[in-house]
Structure formats: structure tokens, C-alpha cells
Design a protein around this motif. Structure first.
Motif, PDB file in Angstrom:
ATOM      1  N   THR A  86       0.832  -1.205   0.000  1.00  0.00           N
ATOM      2  CA  THR A  86       0.000   0.000   0.000  1.00  0.00           C
ATOM      3  C   THR A  86       0.867   1.256   0.000  1.00  0.00           C
ATOM      4  O   THR A  86       0.710   2.148  -0.843  1.00  0.00           O
ATOM      5  N   LEU A  87       1.802   1.325   0.943  1.00  0.00           N
ATOM      6  CA  LEU A  87       2.603   2.534   1.146  1.00  0.00           C
ATOM      7  C   LEU A  87       3.581   2.778   0.000  1.00  0.00           C
ATOM      8  O   LEU A  87       3.726   3.910  -0.468  1.00  0.00           O
ATOM      9  N   CYS A  88       4.259   1.716  -0.462  1.00  0.00           N
ATOM     10  CA  CYS A  88       5.211   1.891  -1.571  1.00  0.00           C
ATOM     11  C   CYS A  88       4.493   2.279  -2.862  1.00  0.00           C
ATOM     12  O   CYS A  88       4.964   3.132  -3.614  1.00  0.00           O
ATOM     13  N   GLY A  89       3.345   1.647  -3.115  1.00  0.00           N
ATOM     14  CA  GLY A  89       2.583   1.961  -4.321  1.00  0.00           C
ATOM     15  C   GLY A  89       2.092   3.400  -4.332  1.00  0.00           C
ATOM     16  O   GLY A  89       2.183   4.100  -5.343  1.00  0.00           O
ATOM     17  N   GLN A  90       1.576   3.857  -3.194  1.00  0.00           N
ATOM     18  CA  GLN A  90       1.083   5.228  -3.110  1.00  0.00           C
ATOM     19  C   GLN A  90       2.231   6.232  -3.137  1.00  0.00           C
ATOM     20  O   GLN A  90       2.114   7.309  -3.732  1.00  0.00           O
ATOM     21  N   ALA A  91       3.353   5.893  -2.495  1.00  0.00           N
ATOM     22  CA  ALA A  91       4.525   6.788  -2.503  1.00  0.00           C
ATOM     23  C   ALA A  91       5.083   6.932  -3.921  1.00  0.00           C
ATOM     24  O   ALA A  91       5.475   8.027  -4.338  1.00  0.00           O
ATOM     25  N   VAL A 309      -4.032   0.644  -8.436  1.00  0.00           N
ATOM     26  CA  VAL A 309      -4.923   1.447  -7.589  1.00  0.00           C
ATOM     27  C   VAL A 309      -4.111   2.390  -6.700  1.00  0.00           C
ATOM     28  O   VAL A 309      -4.420   3.577  -6.588  1.00  0.00           O
ATOM     29  N   ALA A 310      -3.044   1.863  -6.087  1.00  0.00           N
ATOM     30  CA  ALA A 310      -2.206   2.693  -5.212  1.00  0.00           C
ATOM     31  C   ALA A 310      -1.540   3.828  -5.991  1.00  0.00           C
ATOM     32  O   ALA A 310      -1.503   4.971  -5.532  1.00  0.00           O
ATOM     33  N   ASN A 311      -1.014   3.503  -7.185  1.00  0.00           N
ATOM     34  CA  ASN A 311      -0.362   4.532  -8.004  1.00  0.00           C
ATOM     35  C   ASN A 311      -1.327   5.649  -8.392  1.00  0.00           C
ATOM     36  O   ASN A 311      -0.999   6.836  -8.291  1.00  0.00           O
ATOM     37  N   GLU A 312      -2.527   5.263  -8.831  1.00  0.00           N
ATOM     38  CA  GLU A 312      -3.494   6.276  -9.279  1.00  0.00           C
ATOM     39  C   GLU A 312      -4.023   7.104  -8.107  1.00  0.00           C
ATOM     40  O   GLU A 312      -4.238   8.308  -8.248  1.00  0.00           O
ATOM     41  N   LEU A 313      -4.217   6.464  -6.960  1.00  0.00           N
ATOM     42  CA  LEU A 313      -4.639   7.232  -5.779  1.00  0.00           C
ATOM     43  C   LEU A 313      -3.519   8.169  -5.328  1.00  0.00           C
ATOM     44  O   LEU A 313      -3.777   9.296  -4.900  1.00  0.00           O
ATOM     45  N   GLY A 314      -2.256   7.686  -5.423  1.00  0.00           N
ATOM     46  CA  GLY A 314      -1.113   8.533  -5.083  1.00  0.00           C
ATOM     47  C   GLY A 314      -1.003   9.734  -6.012  1.00  0.00           C
ATOM     48  O   GLY A 314      -0.627  10.831  -5.589  1.00  0.00           O
ATOM     49  N   THR A 458      -5.536   9.178   0.924  1.00  0.00           N
ATOM     50  CA  THR A 458      -4.177   8.791   0.513  1.00  0.00           C
ATOM     51  C   THR A 458      -3.216   9.964   0.627  1.00  0.00           C
ATOM     52  O   THR A 458      -2.103   9.829   1.159  1.00  0.00           O
ATOM     53  N   SER A 459      -3.618  11.121   0.130  1.00  0.00           N
ATOM     54  CA  SER A 459      -2.780  12.320   0.192  1.00  0.00           C
ATOM     55  C   SER A 459      -2.466  12.688   1.635  1.00  0.00           C
ATOM     56  O   SER A 459      -1.317  13.022   1.972  1.00  0.00           O
ATOM     57  N   SER A 460      -3.468  12.597   2.497  1.00  0.00           N
ATOM     58  CA  SER A 460      -3.277  12.932   3.916  1.00  0.00           C
ATOM     59  C   SER A 460      -2.295  11.968   4.576  1.00  0.00           C
ATOM     60  O   SER A 460      -1.420  12.382   5.347  1.00  0.00           O
TER      61      SER A 460
END
Length: 478
Positions: A86-91, A309-314, A458-460
């Protein structure tokens, strides 16, 4: 009318183009992930196959340890590692590349401590299985097999987390190549140790340990050798900062996955109380492993779901995340249908791939129709789970798994298996009932999720846990 027709054709062409483009993005992550997961899981199944040709008691013991004890422990580790996904994908989506290396180091620390705490479960396997009233000979055989699994599980701490770290930045092709080499080495070592050098069960387990650590050392060379310059800046004490919020997310992730993996482990335990426990455990375990082979493909697509999903939300693009989810579910369902047909056609012969025992092979054949419907469901629910992990919704999925598996699936399996005397078939029907309930609940949850709101969450989260890189600190000092 011509304008409407041209507009409709343009939209159709545009949609096809978007689907093709999204499919390329999915398979860029999914294909290496599928190859690596099949290879990594394959070494466990190959070991089972070699042990199955030594004697049936050790086969049942291996099945019991691998499906219950090892699955219990690795379930916790893999589950906790999903927080890293989750964290690596969003980062990565937010272009906070240096944070990925920090998240990876945190996951190593958390998982190593967790595994060390859980070691007694492996060390005292025989007393535990005796306490659970498993057959005496099988329980005794689990003692040394369980100890052989310890080095293998320690390798899982690194291999799973590194795979999620590389996968998030679409660099997991190296994992696929390393996994294929690992699989080849494992087969050669197993043949050498078991058939040529006649080491028996220790030979099969030794081959498993050596090949599993080959993968880890290859991953270390890739990361430390400079192939991840943006995301790996070396070991840092900053990995210890804000670790408790990561622990909290890791625990919820661990519970989510564990409730799913333990569900299957408990079903194997129930099989151990059948009239012919040795046959029931072996047949049930073989069917679960066949199902798991297909599940590895779905897990590969699940990995792509997490990343997309994580990349696009990030990045802050909710529409792109929703479109990706539709393509992911469609792709995985088609694959599930393909394997459903294969299991129906070849169900009577599958058991002979794993055992020479006629009774076990016949028992596997009896379960083949149920196995076919299991692999069909395997094509749907892992992707929905991946979507939830990508968005950081692990707590909600944990609640769904608890209700569907333990309040629905297990009671139905126990009643059908023992009260109506359907034996292994009854337990498997219960398992499918739980998976159907889980799949429907995940579909409803995905449909009801407000993806625009998930972008804000996600941004928060990323801003709250963000740590400045050395370059940023140097610029501020200037």
C-alpha cells in the motif's frame, strides 16, 4: 444519424484503446509477478511431490505442517507485508521515491521481530498437533519437518517485502528471472539429494531452504548494487521514525490475510479428524495446492491491482483508479473460467501428479468438481482484495473475512463434513460457501467505495508520514 454513428464509433475505438493501454500497464506488473509467484510456490509443491514418493506418513506430515503451521506463520508475515504494498505503491504514485526504501526497511524490522516471536509454533509443532488430537504417527513426523521450514520462513521476510517494493516501481522483472532460476535449482537439488544421494526427507527440505535463500541473495544484489538509485538510498535510522503507525497498518493487514489463510488451514485440520485421516489430509492438501497454483496467477493480477490502484490514488486520479479496477476484474475472471474448464476436463487424473497412492488419487478425483468451482472463484476475490490493499482498506476486508469465513464457511463445512457424513466433500462445500460470501461482500464494498474520498485519504496519509530526503534537507540549509 451519421454524426451519431461516427461519434459512437469514435467512443468505441477510444474505449478499446484505453482498455489496451490499461491492460499493458496491468500485465507489465502482473506477468513477472505471476511467474515469480508460480515459481516460489512451485518449490513448495515440488518438495511435496518428492516427499510423497518417500512415504505416505511423511507426505501427510508435510501437508499438515505446510498447510497449517507454515501457513499460519507466513500468513501473518505476508499479511503484514501488504502494508508495504500500500505505502510503496502510493509513494511511487506521489513521486516520493526515497520513502519507498524507508518503508521497506521498516517492514524488515517489523517482520523479523514478529517471526522471532512466532518461532515456538514451529519448534513445538508435534506437541501442538498432539494437543489437537492428530494421528500419532503424523504428529510425530511433523517435528523434524517443521524445524526444516524455519530457514525457509526467514527467507520469506525478505523475498515478499522486496517483491512488493520492486513491484510498486514496476521493476519486478528481475524477480521473475531470479524465481525461474530458483525453481530450476530447486528441482535439480531435490533430485540430487533425494534420488541420487538418498538423503530422504532432509534432502527434500534442504533443497527447499537452499533455493529459497538463493532468491533473497539475488534480490539483495539487485537493490544494493545500485539498480534502484531513486528509491534505495542505503540503510537509515529514519526507518525507526513513525514506526508505530506502520505497525498499526501492518497488524490490520496481517489480520486481513491471516483470516483468509487460516481458514484453509483449519479446514485441513478438520480433515485430520476424518475416518482415514492420512488419505483425507493428503487429498485435501493436494487439492488446495492445485487451487493455489491457479491462485498464484490471480495473486499476480492482485499485485497489479495493488500497484495500479495505489499509483493512481497517489497521483490523485480517482477516475483512472476506477477504470483500472474494471479491467482488472474482467481479466482475472476470464482466467478463472479457463481453469474452471481445465479442472472439469482433467479432474480424474490430477491426483497422480502428486502421489502414487491409489486411494489418495481417487479421493482427489472425487473432489475435482468442487475444485473446479474453487478455481473459478479464485479468479475474482484476490483482485478485489488487491483493490482494497491498494487503497489501504485492510481493516474493512478483515471484518468481511471474519464474518464470511468463520461465521458462514466453517460452520457449514463442519456440519456437512461430520453431521451429514459428506467427509472431505462437505468441508470443501463449506469452504466454497465462505469464499462466495466473501466475494459478494468485496464486490459490494468496491462498488460503494467513494474513490474521490480515497484520493484525499491517501494524500493525507502520505503527507503525515513524509520524511524529507537528504537532498531536500541540504537545499533548506543553503
Amino acid at each position: 444519424m451519421q454524426l451519431n454513428s461516427a461519434s459512437s464509433e469514435h467512443k468505441s475505438h477510444d474505449l478499446k484503446g484505453r482498455i489496451c493501454e490499461e491492460s499493458k500497464k496491468i500485465w507489465r506488473v502482473a506477468l513477472p509477478s505471476v511467474i515469480s509467484r508460480l515459481s516460489i510456490f512451485g518449490i513448495v509443491v515440488v518438495s511435496q511431490s518428492f516427499i510423497g514418493r518417500i512415504n505416505s506418513t511423511d507426505l501427510a506430515a508435510y501437508a499438515l505442517v505446510q498447510t497449517v503451521t507454515v501457513r499460519f506463520v507466513t500468513g501473518i508475515l505476508i499479511g503484514m507485508s501488504s502494508a508495504t504494498e500500500t505505502l510503496c505503491g502510493q509513494a511511487f504514485g506521489a513521486k516520493q521515491y526515497h520513502m519507498m526504501g524507508i518503508f521497506l526497511q521498516r517492514s524488515w524490522l517489523i517482520n523479523l521481530i514478529t517471526l522471532t516471536i512466532l518461532l515456538p509454533i514451529l519448534i513445538f509443532a508435534t506437541p501442538i498437533f498432539k494437543l489437537l488430537h492428530e494421528e500419532e504417527a503424523i504428529a510425530k513426523s511433523t517435528e523434524y519437518i517443521s524445524l526444516w521450514f524455519i530457514p525457509f520462513i526467514y527467507s520469506i521476510v525478505f523475498s515478499v517485502t522486496i517483491q512488493t517494493y520492486l513491484q510498486a516501481q514496476q521493476k519486478n522483472v528481475i524477480i521473475a528471472w531470479l524465481s525461474l532460476v530458483q525453481f530450476t535449482i530447486h528441482i535439480l537439488l531435490s533430485w540430487l539429494f533425494v534420488h541420487v544421494m538418498k538423503f530422504g526427507v532432509p534432502g527434500a527440505m534442504g533443497a527447499l531452504c537452499i533455493s529459497s535463500w538463493f532468491l533473497v541473495f539475488g534480490e539483495f544484489v539487485y537493490i544494493f548494487g545500485g539498480w534502484c538509485p531513486e528509491s534505495w538510498r542505503g540503510f537509515s535510522l529514519t526507518a525507526l521514525k513513525d514506526i508505530f503507525p506502520i505497525v498499526k497498518l501492518s497488524i490490520s493487514s496481517g489480520v486481513m490475510i491471516c483470516l483468509e489463510l487460516w481458514y484453509y488451514a483449519i479446514l485441513v485440520l478438520l480433515a485430520g479428524y476424518m475416518k482415514n485421516a492420512k488419505v483425507a489430509i493428503s487429498a485435501f492438501s493436494i487439492c488446495l495446492n492445485i487451487s493455489a497454483w491457479e491462485l498464484m496467477i490471480s495473486f499476480g493480477i492482485m499485485g497489479a491491482a495493488i500497484v495500479r490502484v495505489a499509483n493512481e490514488l497517489g497521483r490523485g486520479d480517482a477516475k483512472a483508479a476506477k477504470f483500472s479496477i474494471k479491467v482488472l476484474i474482467s481479466t482475472s475472471t476470464l482466467i478463472g473460467l479457463l481453469f474452471w474448464v481445465l479442472c472439469l476436463v482433467f479432474g480424474n487424473k490430477i491426483g497422480y501428479l502428486f502421489t502414487k497412492d491409489e486411494e489418495v488419487a481417487r479421493s482427489v478425483s472425487d473432489l475435482s468438481i468442487l475444485l473446479a468451482f474453487s478455481v473459478l472463484l479464485n479468479g475474482i476475490f484476490p483482485v478485489l482484495t488487491g483493490v482494497a490493499i491498494g487503497a489501504g482498506l485492510q481493516t474493512k476486508v478483515a471484518i468481511i473475512n471474519l464474518i464470511c469465513f468463520y461465521a458462514i464457511g466453517l460452520p457449514i463445512g463442519a456440519v456437512l463434513g461430520y453431521v451429514t457424513h459428506l467427509q472431505a466433500k462437505g468441508i470443501w462445500i463449506g469452504m466454497i460457501s465462505g469464499v462466495v460470501a466473501q466475494t459478494l461482500a468485496l464486490i459490494f464494498m468496491t462498488w460503494r467505495t467513494n474513490w474521490d474520498n480515497e484520493v484525499i485519504i491517501t494524500s493525507s496519509r502520505l503527507n503525515r508520514w513524509y520524511l524529507k530526503s537528504e537532498e531536500e534537507n541540504n537545499l533548506e540549509m543553503k
